[in-house]
Scaffold this active site. Sequence first.
Site, PDB file in Angstrom:
ATOM      1  N   CYS A  45       0.844  -1.200   0.000  1.00 51.71           N
ATOM      2  CA  CYS A  45       0.000   0.000   0.000  1.00 51.71           C
ATOM      3  C   CYS A  45       0.875   1.245   0.000  1.00 51.71           C
ATOM      4  O   CYS A  45       1.282   1.728   1.055  1.00 51.71           O
ATOM      5  CB  CYS A  45      -0.934  -0.011   1.209  1.00 51.71           C
ATOM      6  SG  CYS A  45      -2.047   1.400   1.229  1.00 51.71           S
ATOM      7  N   CYS A  80      -0.477   4.146   1.923  1.00 49.67           N
ATOM      8  CA  CYS A  80      -0.454   4.034   3.407  1.00 49.67           C
ATOM      9  C   CYS A  80       0.965   4.234   3.949  1.00 49.67           C
ATOM     10  O   CYS A  80       1.142   4.803   5.015  1.00 49.67           O
ATOM     11  CB  CYS A  80      -0.901   2.653   3.881  1.00 49.67           C
ATOM     12  SG  CYS A  80      -2.320   1.974   3.062  1.00 49.67           S
ATOM     13  N   ASP A  81       1.968   3.701   3.246  1.00 53.90           N
ATOM     14  CA  ASP A  81       3.317   3.609   3.820  1.00 53.90           C
ATOM     15  C   ASP A  81       4.319   4.606   3.237  1.00 53.90           C
ATOM     16  O   ASP A  81       5.496   4.590   3.612  1.00 53.90           O
ATOM     17  CB  ASP A  81       3.860   2.183   3.636  1.00 53.90           C
ATOM     18  CG  ASP A  81       3.031   1.169   4.421  1.00 53.90           C
ATOM     19  OD1 ASP A  81       2.354   1.587   5.367  1.00 53.90           O
ATOM     20  OD2 ASP A  81       3.080  -0.023   4.081  1.00 53.90           O
TER      21      ASP A  81
END
Length: 341
Positions: A156, A159-160
């Site tokens: 992701c 997300c990261d």
Amino acid sequence: MVYAVWRENEMLAAYCILFPVYSVRMYDVAIIGLGCAGYTAAIYAARYKLTTLLVGELEGGTGIAAVEVGNWPGDIEITGTELMERMRKHAVSFDAVTHKVARIEKVEKEGETFLLTFQNGETAQARTVIFATGSKHRHLGVPGEEEYAGKGVSYCATCDAFFYRGKTVAVIGGGDSAVEGAAIVAQVAKKVYLIHRRDAFRAEPYWVDRVKGRPNVEFVLSTNVTKITGEQTVKAIELNTPFNGSKELSVDGVFVEIGAIPETKLAADLGCVLDDRGHLKVDSALQTTVPGVFAAGDVSGGSNHFAQFATAAGEGAIVGNSAFNYLSNRGEVAGGSMGGG
Ligand code: NAP
């Protein structure tokens, strides 16, 4: 007095043996999945006054990873997290909806109804079931991928991205997830290699334009990643064809963004048939091959396999209506068939 209490308990015990009291609740519809399709299905089911169990493991589903949604009608731009939170609030605002964050382990057919078993062993019964179970990340399947998962390998990018400030990363894939991911990571990383196995992107031109010409983004096209290497964390990837004269590329992180695999296991175990692309096979009412069982969103093959918030919401509306029609055609809820057939 003592005798009277003993007598009463004995009679109660005898009654329970003769007429077991089931505490398992029966719902008109059980919706499995807390994403866009599940929330929308719950809104429609509740407005048809169906008693609704809305249950899933991850609030918001995979939609929460979308940093920038620009194609949800009515919002020029919104984050996936905000959009899902609005839908959640709407879905749980109805008295008819029982909302649980929990894992369903099993769905079984019991006569004309369905029995759902939660991870903690509790059960619930439902007259119809809607699978809105979404999808999971596809893995590359190359050496080093599993070993470095969480140690530089991520599924992701949105997300990261934050963890790669000032670093060099590879984003693998050519769809919206990869190209959007590259655009987001490029805001913080020193260098982003966008590696795609073909020479043309599948992503919307909108996203390709967002990364094209960016000084810290380089396209590595017609190339496959064959291995991920490192020590404690990722240090490099190996390519099947040389790039700038070498098959090895030094990177601090690898984002595998190569699409998704529909979460069909629960439904398949119940007997639902899959289509040729691994989604749940559905008819025009989005009913699966098991009567009374419907599918919506990324898990269904109902919208030309076009996984979008808009199509998931559309399918959620259809299955809410279809579950209502199924029950009313069987005389199990008040009112006649509405819309859709
Ligand atoms: P996708 O559209 O299925 O694209 C997957 C990409 O990965 C393709 O480019 C594919 O290559 C490549 N790929 C697949 N298997 C591979 C492998 N084994 N090795 C190397 N490359 C591989 O998946 P997605 O990008 O995750 O998007 C999924 C859905 O979500 C789409 O409908 C998309 O529109 C939607 N989405 C929308 C947004 C947004 O609008 N904000 C953001 C993310 C996702 P080929 O092109 O050669 O097949």
